[in-house]
Write an enzyme that holds these catalytic residues in place. Sequence first.
Site, PDB file in Angstrom:
ATOM      1  N   ARG B  14       0.835  -1.197   0.000  1.00  0.00           N
ATOM      2  CA  ARG B  14       0.000   0.000   0.000  1.00  0.00           C
ATOM      3  C   ARG B  14       0.877   1.259   0.000  1.00  0.00           C
ATOM      4  O   ARG B  14       1.003   1.948  -1.006  1.00  0.00           O
ATOM      5  CB  ARG B  14      -0.934  -0.001   1.233  1.00  0.00           C
ATOM      6  CG  ARG B  14      -2.097   0.995   1.130  1.00  0.00           C
ATOM      7  CD  ARG B  14      -1.779   2.419   1.523  1.00  0.00           C
ATOM      8  NE  ARG B  14      -1.324   2.548   2.903  1.00  0.00           N
ATOM      9  CZ  ARG B  14      -0.815   3.656   3.401  1.00  0.00           C
ATOM     10  NH1 ARG B  14      -0.665   4.736   2.625  1.00  0.00           N
ATOM     11  NH2 ARG B  14      -0.397   3.705   4.654  1.00  0.00           N
ATOM     12  N   ASP B  15       1.544   1.545   1.107  1.00  0.00           N
ATOM     13  CA  ASP B  15       2.308   2.791   1.234  1.00  0.00           C
ATOM     14  C   ASP B  15       3.486   2.805   0.260  1.00  0.00           C
ATOM     15  O   ASP B  15       3.845   3.855  -0.284  1.00  0.00           O
ATOM     16  CB  ASP B  15       2.808   2.940   2.678  1.00  0.00           C
ATOM     17  CG  ASP B  15       3.156   4.383   3.025  1.00  0.00           C
ATOM     18  OD1 ASP B  15       3.071   5.246   2.146  1.00  0.00           O
ATOM     19  OD2 ASP B  15       3.527   4.641   4.179  1.00  0.00           O
ATOM     20  N   HIS B 211       2.888   3.847  12.970  1.00  0.00           N
ATOM     21  CA  HIS B 211       3.397   3.849  11.598  1.00  0.00           C
ATOM     22  C   HIS B 211       4.489   4.911  11.540  1.00  0.00           C
ATOM     23  O   HIS B 211       4.202   6.102  11.661  1.00  0.00           O
ATOM     24  CB  HIS B 211       2.235   4.183  10.654  1.00  0.00           C
ATOM     25  CG  HIS B 211       2.587   4.280   9.209  1.00  0.00           C
ATOM     26  ND1 HIS B 211       2.397   3.238   8.326  1.00  0.00           N
ATOM     27  CD2 HIS B 211       3.133   5.283   8.481  1.00  0.00           C
ATOM     28  CE1 HIS B 211       2.790   3.606   7.115  1.00  0.00           C
ATOM     29  NE2 HIS B 211       3.254   4.848   7.179  1.00  0.00           N
ATOM     30  N   HIS B 213       8.095   6.638   9.836  1.00  0.00           N
ATOM     31  CA  HIS B 213       8.930   6.780   8.637  1.00  0.00           C
ATOM     32  C   HIS B 213      10.386   6.953   9.039  1.00  0.00           C
ATOM     33  O   HIS B 213      10.694   7.253  10.190  1.00  0.00           O
ATOM     34  CB  HIS B 213       8.436   7.955   7.790  1.00  0.00           C
ATOM     35  CG  HIS B 213       7.226   7.605   6.963  1.00  0.00           C
ATOM     36  ND1 HIS B 213       6.756   8.375   5.946  1.00  0.00           N
ATOM     37  CD2 HIS B 213       6.400   6.524   7.015  1.00  0.00           C
ATOM     38  CE1 HIS B 213       5.690   7.812   5.394  1.00  0.00           C
ATOM     39  NE2 HIS B 213       5.447   6.690   6.032  1.00  0.00           N
ATOM     40  N   CYS B 244       4.896   9.537   1.418  1.00  0.00           N
ATOM     41  CA  CYS B 244       3.568  10.131   1.287  1.00  0.00           C
ATOM     42  C   CYS B 244       3.564  11.147   0.157  1.00  0.00           C
ATOM     43  O   CYS B 244       4.288  12.139   0.215  1.00  0.00           O
ATOM     44  CB  CYS B 244       3.143  10.810   2.578  1.00  0.00           C
ATOM     45  SG  CYS B 244       1.513  11.575   2.409  1.00  0.00           S
ATOM     46  N   ASN B 253       9.480   4.719   4.333  1.00  0.00           N
ATOM     47  CA  ASN B 253       9.018   3.955   5.472  1.00  0.00           C
ATOM     48  C   ASN B 253      10.197   3.300   6.160  1.00  0.00           C
ATOM     49  O   ASN B 253      11.277   3.185   5.594  1.00  0.00           O
ATOM     50  CB  ASN B 253       8.073   2.845   4.986  1.00  0.00           C
ATOM     51  CG  ASN B 253       6.686   3.362   4.706  1.00  0.00           C
ATOM     52  OD1 ASN B 253       5.938   3.654   5.611  1.00  0.00           O
ATOM     53  ND2 ASN B 253       6.357   3.514   3.436  1.00  0.00           N
TER      54      ASN B 253
END
Lengths: 305, 305
Positions: B14-15, B211, B213, B244, B253
């Site tokens: 996803r990310d 979450h 980074h 993002c 990430n």
Amino acid sequence: MNKIDIEVSEVGPRDGLQSISQIMPTEAKKLWIKALALAGIPEIEVGSFVPVRIFPQFADMMEVAQYARTIEGLKVAVLVPNLKGAENAIKADVHKLTIPMSVSETHSLRNVNRTHEQMLDEVKSIVNLIRQLPVDERPVIEGALSTAFGCTIEGSVPEDRVVELAEALMEAGCDEVGLSDTTGYANPVQVKRLIGKVWTAIGREHLTGIHLHNTRGQGLANVLAAVEVGLTTIDSSMGGIGGCPAAPGASGNIVTEDLVFLLEAMGLKTGIDFDKLMAARNVVATALPDVELYGFTPDAGLPLS
Amino acid sequence: MNKIDIEVSEVGPRDGLQSISQIMPTEAKKLWIKALALAGIPEIEVGSFVPVRIFPQFADMMEVAQYARTIEGLKVAVLVPNLKGAENAIKADVHKLTIPMSVSETHSLRNVNRTHEQMLDEVKSIVNLIRQLPVDERPVIEGALSTAFGCTIEGSVPEDRVVELAEALMEAGCDEVGLSDTTGYANPVQVKRLIGKVWTAIGREHLTGIHLHNTRGQGLANVLAAVEVGLTTIDSSMGGIGGCPAAPGASGNIVTEDLVFLLEAMGLKTGIDFDKLMAARNVVATALPDVELYGFTPDAGLPLS
């Protein structure tokens, strides 16, 4: 100088330059050291007094160390593996000698060609030499326990052995010991546990610093562990250059730039100005164009406040 | 399955895929998800149900999510920014919906084109939809507080605002909230403090994951902080891909491979096999040859034991 909470000890000019094939010109070394000092770095390990035929990158060691000593307020440290190196270090009038003692005897033999016993004898000779100086002229002697968290040749290293060698170094006359994760094996739980064991054996005041590598990306997590239990000196290398030539596969000091961001963001004062630190990084980038500089904060910049 | 201490939630599909220009073919996505599950990853955020014209990389979202649901024992999560996404997520029968709620309203407008109030209304609509399902068929609803540690557009973000929005998300009917350092601004002291504040407001059981980074290299230090205070779910991305698209300059990430090494080295069980994790990394490297994969442990290998 304002009070600082954590002393960042820059080891790039020693651990960094030791591990790369390019030789940094003497004038660039001086510029770099000056720029680091201007940024507020309180202590710099400026090089090693080692045989020039093996380490040509330190052929200018005396000139560099003597130059560093002219910088007001800067603590100048050097690595010395033997008595000959210590003699030179005294001649350069440095503040601190770091003597490497590998917990892994195999690594010790490969790194300095000495067993533990032979290395302890060498430490005693250095201590005797230093003690001939007037008390107020004696440099601090640190016994640096390398491969303290594991060895790429021997594998895991018994923690009791680390403690025994820390005691032996203090008995041999060192002022303090340091723990080095030469191989990037350390984890935060181990860092806290081992610091505690060494403190119990030799006292908190004799272990205040740690040298961590970022080989497996764990460097700053290990710094956090060390700072949380109360260590106050953290080694790091600008751009993360360096590693250990005698530990195969071990590479990468923790990055000074990211370390300073971590500490300052946590509210721990380092006395270091980030923009001026970037200026010092530019000196390295210019002098060593073929060497990859690591670090995330230099690319990302400081957060918007 | 053996008991695990920390649940690693892989967000790469996803990310990671959201932030790169290359589109991973559907078959490669399936191979990757399968390989991650085989390595023991317990939860995967397999993508986003978002408009295809903006995110063509998720055009195959339904097929991918439905495939992931066929993998025994795997928890399947998806990101949904609105009611339409939630309808699709229900159709795909996923275990968990993550709804992003940016603490920075400027970021919220740029990311999902909604104010806080509009976003809370959307959350309520999604909750109403979910509550029409039989109790044992309802997916878990997580409100994910992005830019919780600072915003690259607004700068610092008041912690009280994070707490208020966490409460608002719970009141709107979320089962839990998560904290996201979308911009890589977090530091360990802040991580511990903010978790504490949110726990006080909504209860420990409603905030279990974070979450983070690695934008400024602080990712694993922040993980350590989160784990030390007691969070039990850590998001990460294989090879550190992602970031993002709506937060300028934010990238990266934390790296699943280095995270797993950190946790396991500290004695925290993840249930993940490192060699099989490397096999999953190879799937990504093959499918996305132009994307740089981060991580130190994959290069250095595991320590010699």
